[in-house]
Design an enzyme around this catalytic site. Sequence first.
Site, PDB file in Angstrom:
ATOM      1  N   SER A   1      52.916  -5.299  27.212  1.00 19.21           N
ATOM      2  CA  SER A   1      51.675  -4.656  27.631  1.00 19.21           C
ATOM      3  C   SER A   1      50.515  -5.440  27.011  1.00 19.21           C
ATOM      4  O   SER A   1      50.697  -6.074  25.964  1.00 19.21           O
ATOM      5  CB  SER A   1      51.648  -3.215  27.109  1.00 19.21           C
ATOM      6  OG  SER A   1      50.332  -2.695  27.166  1.00 19.21           O
TER       7      SER A   1
ATOM      8  N   ASN B   1      62.354  -2.562  31.891  1.00 18.35           N
ATOM      9  CA  ASN B   1      61.130  -1.865  32.285  1.00 18.35           C
ATOM     10  C   ASN B   1      60.960  -0.508  31.606  1.00 18.35           C
ATOM     11  O   ASN B   1      59.843  -0.044  31.421  1.00 18.35           O
ATOM     12  CB  ASN B   1      61.141  -1.695  33.813  1.00 18.35           C
ATOM     13  CG  ASN B   1      60.083  -0.733  34.294  1.00 18.35           C
ATOM     14  OD1 ASN B   1      58.912  -1.077  34.397  1.00 18.35           O
ATOM     15  ND2 ASN B   1      60.481   0.519  34.582  1.00 18.35           N
TER      16      ASN B   1
ATOM     17  N   ILE C   1      47.235  -0.240  34.877  1.00 18.69           N
ATOM     18  CA  ILE C   1      47.902  -0.191  36.173  1.00 18.69           C
ATOM     19  C   ILE C   1      47.816   1.215  36.744  1.00 18.69           C
ATOM     20  O   ILE C   1      48.056   2.193  36.024  1.00 18.69           O
ATOM     21  CB  ILE C   1      49.387  -0.621  36.045  1.00 18.69           C
ATOM     22  CG1 ILE C   1      49.497  -2.004  35.386  1.00 18.69           C
ATOM     23  CG2 ILE C   1      50.092  -0.601  37.404  1.00 18.69           C
ATOM     24  CD1 ILE C   1      48.771  -3.132  36.080  1.00 18.69           C
TER      25      ILE C   1
ATOM     26  N   TYR D   1      53.187   2.276  20.049  1.00 15.73           N
ATOM     27  CA  TYR D   1      53.406   1.573  21.329  1.00 15.73           C
ATOM     28  C   TYR D   1      53.030   0.097  21.198  1.00 15.73           C
ATOM     29  O   TYR D   1      53.760  -0.785  21.653  1.00 15.73           O
ATOM     30  CB  TYR D   1      52.551   2.274  22.384  1.00 15.73           C
ATOM     31  CG  TYR D   1      52.693   1.778  23.803  1.00 15.73           C
ATOM     32  CD1 TYR D   1      53.833   2.072  24.553  1.00 15.73           C
ATOM     33  CD2 TYR D   1      51.667   1.067  24.415  1.00 15.73           C
ATOM     34  CE1 TYR D   1      53.937   1.654  25.872  1.00 15.73           C
ATOM     35  CE2 TYR D   1      51.756   0.646  25.730  1.00 15.73           C
ATOM     36  CZ  TYR D   1      52.904   0.944  26.468  1.00 15.73           C
ATOM     37  OH  TYR D   1      53.003   0.527  27.765  1.00 15.73           O
TER      38      TYR D   1
ATOM     39  N   LYS E   1      55.477  -3.056  21.760  1.00 22.27           N
ATOM     40  CA  LYS E   1      55.197  -4.048  22.816  1.00 22.27           C
ATOM     41  C   LYS E   1      54.942  -5.434  22.223  1.00 22.27           C
ATOM     42  O   LYS E   1      55.259  -6.445  22.858  1.00 22.27           O
ATOM     43  CB  LYS E   1      54.013  -3.588  23.666  1.00 22.27           C
ATOM     44  CG  LYS E   1      54.296  -2.302  24.479  1.00 22.27           C
ATOM     45  CD  LYS E   1      55.454  -2.474  25.441  1.00 22.27           C
ATOM     46  CE  LYS E   1      55.589  -1.318  26.421  1.00 22.27           C
ATOM     47  NZ  LYS E   1      56.771  -1.444  27.298  1.00 22.27           N
TER      48      LYS E   1
HETATM   49  P1  NAI Z   1      56.647   5.564  34.168  1.00 15.77           P
HETATM   50  O1  NAI Z   1      56.586   6.581  33.089  1.00 15.77           O
HETATM   51  O2  NAI Z   1      56.038   5.871  35.493  1.00 15.77           O
HETATM   52  O3  NAI Z   1      58.166   5.138  34.426  1.00 15.77           O
HETATM   53  C1  NAI Z   1      59.034   4.861  33.358  1.00 15.77           C
HETATM   54  C2  NAI Z   1      60.446   5.190  33.773  1.00 15.77           C
HETATM   55  O4  NAI Z   1      61.289   4.900  32.653  1.00 15.77           O
HETATM   56  C3  NAI Z   1      60.654   6.668  34.133  1.00 15.77           C
HETATM   57  O5  NAI Z   1      61.355   6.765  35.353  1.00 15.77           O
HETATM   58  C4  NAI Z   1      61.459   7.206  32.955  1.00 15.77           C
HETATM   59  O6  NAI Z   1      62.338   8.266  33.302  1.00 15.77           O
HETATM   60  C5  NAI Z   1      62.223   5.960  32.529  1.00 15.77           C
HETATM   61  N1  NAI Z   1      62.681   6.046  31.143  1.00 15.77           N
HETATM   62  C6  NAI Z   1      62.002   6.526  30.073  1.00 15.77           C
HETATM   63  N2  NAI Z   1      62.777   6.469  28.988  1.00 15.77           N
HETATM   64  C7  NAI Z   1      63.965   5.950  29.373  1.00 15.77           C
HETATM   65  C8  NAI Z   1      65.181   5.657  28.686  1.00 15.77           C
HETATM   66  N3  NAI Z   1      65.323   5.905  27.391  1.00 15.77           N
HETATM   67  N4  NAI Z   1      66.196   5.120  29.396  1.00 15.77           N
HETATM   68  C9  NAI Z   1      66.068   4.876  30.720  1.00 15.77           C
HETATM   69  N5  NAI Z   1      64.944   5.144  31.414  1.00 15.77           N
HETATM   70  C10 NAI Z   1      63.909   5.673  30.749  1.00 15.77           C
HETATM   71  O7  NAI Z   1      56.040   4.226  33.521  1.00 15.77           O
HETATM   72  P2  NAI Z   1      55.263   3.001  34.201  1.00 15.77           P
HETATM   73  O8  NAI Z   1      53.820   3.238  34.092  1.00 15.77           O
HETATM   74  O9  NAI Z   1      55.856   2.661  35.509  1.00 15.77           O
HETATM   75  O10 NAI Z   1      55.622   1.842  33.132  1.00 15.77           O
HETATM   76  C11 NAI Z   1      56.753   0.988  33.266  1.00 15.77           C
HETATM   77  C12 NAI Z   1      56.731  -0.014  32.119  1.00 15.77           C
HETATM   78  O11 NAI Z   1      55.490  -0.723  32.145  1.00 15.77           O
HETATM   79  C13 NAI Z   1      56.813   0.641  30.743  1.00 15.77           C
HETATM   80  O12 NAI Z   1      57.575  -0.197  29.883  1.00 15.77           O
HETATM   81  C14 NAI Z   1      55.367   0.691  30.294  1.00 15.77           C
HETATM   82  O13 NAI Z   1      55.249   0.716  28.896  1.00 15.77           O
HETATM   83  C15 NAI Z   1      54.860  -0.619  30.879  1.00 15.77           C
HETATM   84  N6  NAI Z   1      53.405  -0.644  31.067  1.00 15.77           N
HETATM   85  C16 NAI Z   1      52.764   0.238  31.902  1.00 15.77           C
HETATM   86  C17 NAI Z   1      51.394   0.170  32.082  1.00 15.77           C
HETATM   87  C18 NAI Z   1      50.654   1.119  32.973  1.00 15.77           C
HETATM   88  O14 NAI Z   1      49.413   1.027  33.050  1.00 15.77           O
HETATM   89  N7  NAI Z   1      51.318   2.000  33.700  1.00 15.77           N
HETATM   90  C19 NAI Z   1      50.601  -0.843  31.350  1.00 15.77           C
HETATM   91  C20 NAI Z   1      51.364  -1.714  30.526  1.00 15.77           C
HETATM   92  C21 NAI Z   1      52.727  -1.615  30.400  1.00 15.77           C
END
Ligand code: NAI
Length: 248
Positions: free
Chosen positions: A143, A91, A189, A156, A160
């Site tokens: 994504s 994730n 999201i 990105y 993805k």
């Molecule tokens: P977010 O930014 O709220 O959470 C991501 C988490 O990953 C954070 O807790 C961060 O500290 C952690 N993180 C970042 N780099 C890291 C690393 N190198 N090692 C370990 N942890 C790390 O992101 P969100 O929105 O919850 O997204 C989660 C996943 O879903 C991501 O892969 C994002 O690309 C994908 N995504 C999100 C969308 C959205 O609309 N929020 C849409 C499509 C995909």
Amino acid sequence: MKLLENKIALITGAARGIGRRTAELFAEEGATVIFTDLKETDSSKELLQILQSHNPDSSFYTANAASWEETEQLAKTIIERYGRVDAIVNNAGITRDNLLLRMTPEDWDLVIQINLRSVFNYCKAFIPYMMKKRNGSIINTSSVVGVNGNGGQCNYAAAKAGIIGFTKSFAQEFGSRNIRCNAIAPGFIRTAMTDAIPDEARQKWIDDIPMRRVGTELDVARVSLFLASDLAEYVTGQVICVDGGISL
Ligand code: NAI
């Protein structure tokens, strides 16, 4: 019976956002949840308490998912402690958006490292243990941007889209060992990040979504739950868009 009863699930970057909601749902459905993030925060402490209230064996590890060395070490530690992992949700992810003309090589590399290399790291580090058990489900977070592309997100979108190619190849290599690998492709999201978008711009995006609403973290978590569970035991190499139809 709960959907993940007796299963051990590992979720990367789960201290907040979609990963956190997924961890909570997996625990509600009976899993022992191990989650990682870059550092310990109030949110990671709170989540650990919630997970342990469902299953006291749940745990949190700080680990940079982009680092092969840290991932390899973490795999050893987790297998020593738990003996196996049944499901992994890759994730962890970041964005560093910019038009290509302004995108720096550093922002290209960082986004590829954290979003794509992390998937390689966790799959490679845990596959020997999953092969021994002849069981496993891997869920990689892509994504809709990886499916359709998006101006301003070349780095990105490439990461993805790379995850999708990786997922299908992995599924072909390990299907005969009963190890499944699928990708989820969330759309727009609702998270802290998307809440920061001005109302007018947000409404314009929503108007383009056939279901006329943004998705929730729970919408995404439920699809991961299905893929991690035995309900999906004949599903591998697929990309499931969780996007209200925006990729149609
Ligand atoms: P977010 O930014 O709220 O959470 C991501 C988490 O990953 C954070 O807790 C961060 O500290 C952690 N993180 C970042 N780099 C890291 C690393 N190198 N090692 C370990 N942890 C790390 O992101 P969100 O929105 O919850 O997204 C989660 C996943 O879903 C991501 O892969 C994002 O690309 C994908 N995504 C999100 C969308 C959205 O609309 N929020 C849409 C499509 C995909």
